[in-house]
Design an enzyme around this catalytic site. Structure first.
Site, mmCIF file in Angstrom:
data_model
loop_
_atom_site.group_PDB
_atom_site.id
_atom_site.type_symbol
_atom_site.label_atom_id
_atom_site.label_comp_id
_atom_site.label_asym_id
_atom_site.label_seq_id
_atom_site.Cartn_x
_atom_site.Cartn_y
_atom_site.Cartn_z
ATOM 1 C CD GLU B 27 -3.052 -1.052 2.257
ATOM 2 O OE1 GLU B 27 -2.797 -0.337 3.245
ATOM 3 O OE2 GLU B 27 -4.065 -1.745 2.156
ATOM 4 C CB VAL B 116 -3.094 -14.003 0.147
ATOM 5 C CG1 VAL B 116 -2.441 -15.294 -0.359
ATOM 6 C CG2 VAL B 116 -4.399 -14.315 0.858
ATOM 7 N N GLY B 122 -4.656 -16.045 -6.002
ATOM 8 C CA GLY B 122 -5.369 -16.729 -7.079
ATOM 9 C C GLY B 122 -5.624 -18.195 -6.800
ATOM 10 C CB ILE B 125 -5.218 -18.422 0.256
ATOM 11 C CG1 ILE B 125 -4.643 -19.772 -0.162
ATOM 12 C CG2 ILE B 125 -4.815 -18.078 1.691
ATOM 13 C CD1 ILE B 125 -3.118 -19.865 -0.143
ATOM 14 N N GLY B 126 -7.396 -16.089 -0.096
ATOM 15 C CA GLY B 126 -8.032 -14.846 0.357
ATOM 16 C C GLY B 126 -9.517 -15.063 0.601
ATOM 17 C CG ASN B 153 -6.074 -2.010 -3.330
ATOM 18 O OD1 ASN B 153 -5.908 -2.725 -4.321
ATOM 19 N ND2 ASN B 153 -5.779 -2.415 -2.107
ATOM 20 C CE1 TYR B 160 -11.108 -5.937 -0.138
ATOM 21 C CE2 TYR B 160 -12.024 -8.001 0.641
ATOM 22 C CZ TYR B 160 -11.003 -7.072 0.623
ATOM 23 O OH TYR B 160 -9.880 -7.287 1.381
ATOM 24 C CD GLU B 172 -26.045 4.032 2.971
ATOM 25 O OE1 GLU B 172 -25.548 4.422 4.045
ATOM 26 O OE2 GLU B 172 -26.692 2.973 2.873
#
Lengths: 180, 194
Positions: B27, B116, B122, B125-126, B153, B160, B172
């Protein structure tokens, strides 16, 4: 105006529930409130509580026309930053309209900050709806930094949210992984 | 690929610390990490912990030159309920979360970090880690799982959203505010005396 800030007790849950509903009405979301005062009692007053709460009270002689002396609350919980450590998150801050502008909101929030600092928290965080300019101004005036504006950081709670249906889909995925 | 997801134990804190640093590097914020593995131990493994953590492990025989496991066979992962470190396994991912509260909806869970190691992505695991966080939350009667993602990101945001997450900042208009350092101390000084 003289007021007192104290930790909420189990017996305050009906009052907290009343004010949660008033805050929801203020945010135009009254139909969204699903918690009852029994939920609040179970979730805030058990060995591993999900939240802590502070109450603001005024003396009887200043009570509201409906007879209330509890006029505000701040509900918060502890969170964790893997970079900075212990933090506190203020979920709700509410003062009844007739009691605003008297330092009660500041008193409640400052007490949350003090509780956090005593627990070695390094941050107090909260979220505000972007249309809620009075609240945004209030917090910025107190020194808050708007991280959505500054870092493009999408909000703590709620930023991304999985509803019960999606949560169950994920749960199914977890069980599938377990089976093989 | 074969992997296990289990609750973290105190002894995993050095590994969690290592991966926290790797995520911070990803990050572009490595200089921001102030927590040590001792902080993690104190804050996650005491009577009122500030967080809970899940670990993903792969078998030792796939170790990389750094001692972490390489991608190998393609069997599915399995979830272990014990918090014990599995002999012959090495840690390659984690999910750190804590409980929050919505005054409107009740109990919620917030996933602070999901990570991960790059060589192990891929492979489910995540998803396995996040799904286990969801499962733990549902078992505790949580009605929401929430998290935050930086707007640049895109890979994470896409991941997600593909899993069904709703972007509430977009929907919102929420803003995230923070008090820290001097602003926190100044505010705390304003607290009314008991």
């Amino acid at each position: 105006m003289h007021f007192k800030v104290r930790a909420a007790a189990k017996e305050d849950c009906k009052e907290i529930s009343r004010m949660i509903m008033e805050l929801a009405v203020y945010e135009n979301m009254a139909d969204q409130v699903k918690t009852s005062h029994e939920d609040l009692k179970r979730d805030g007053f058990s060995p591993n509580p999900f939240y802590e709460c502070l109450i603001a009270e005024v003396p009887d002689e200043h009570k509201t026309k409906d007879g209330y002396t509890v006029v505000g609350y701040a509900l918060y919980f502890y969170t964790y930053s893997t970079w900075k450590g212990r933090s506190v998150y203020m979920e709700d801050l509410y003062v009844m309209p007739d009691f605003r502008g008297k330092g009660i909101g500041t008193g409640l929030m400052a007490k949350v900050a003090q509780v956090g600092v005593e627990k070695q928290c390094v941050r107090l965080q909260l979220s505000v709806l972007e249309w809620n300019k009075p609240s945004l101004d209030f917090y910025i005036a107190k020194g808050a930094e708007d991280l959505t504006a500054k870092e493009g950081q999408w909000c703590l709670a709620p930023s991304l949210m999985l509803d019960p249906v999606t949560l169950h889909l994920l749960l199914w995925t977890s069980r599938e992984i377990q089976r093989t």
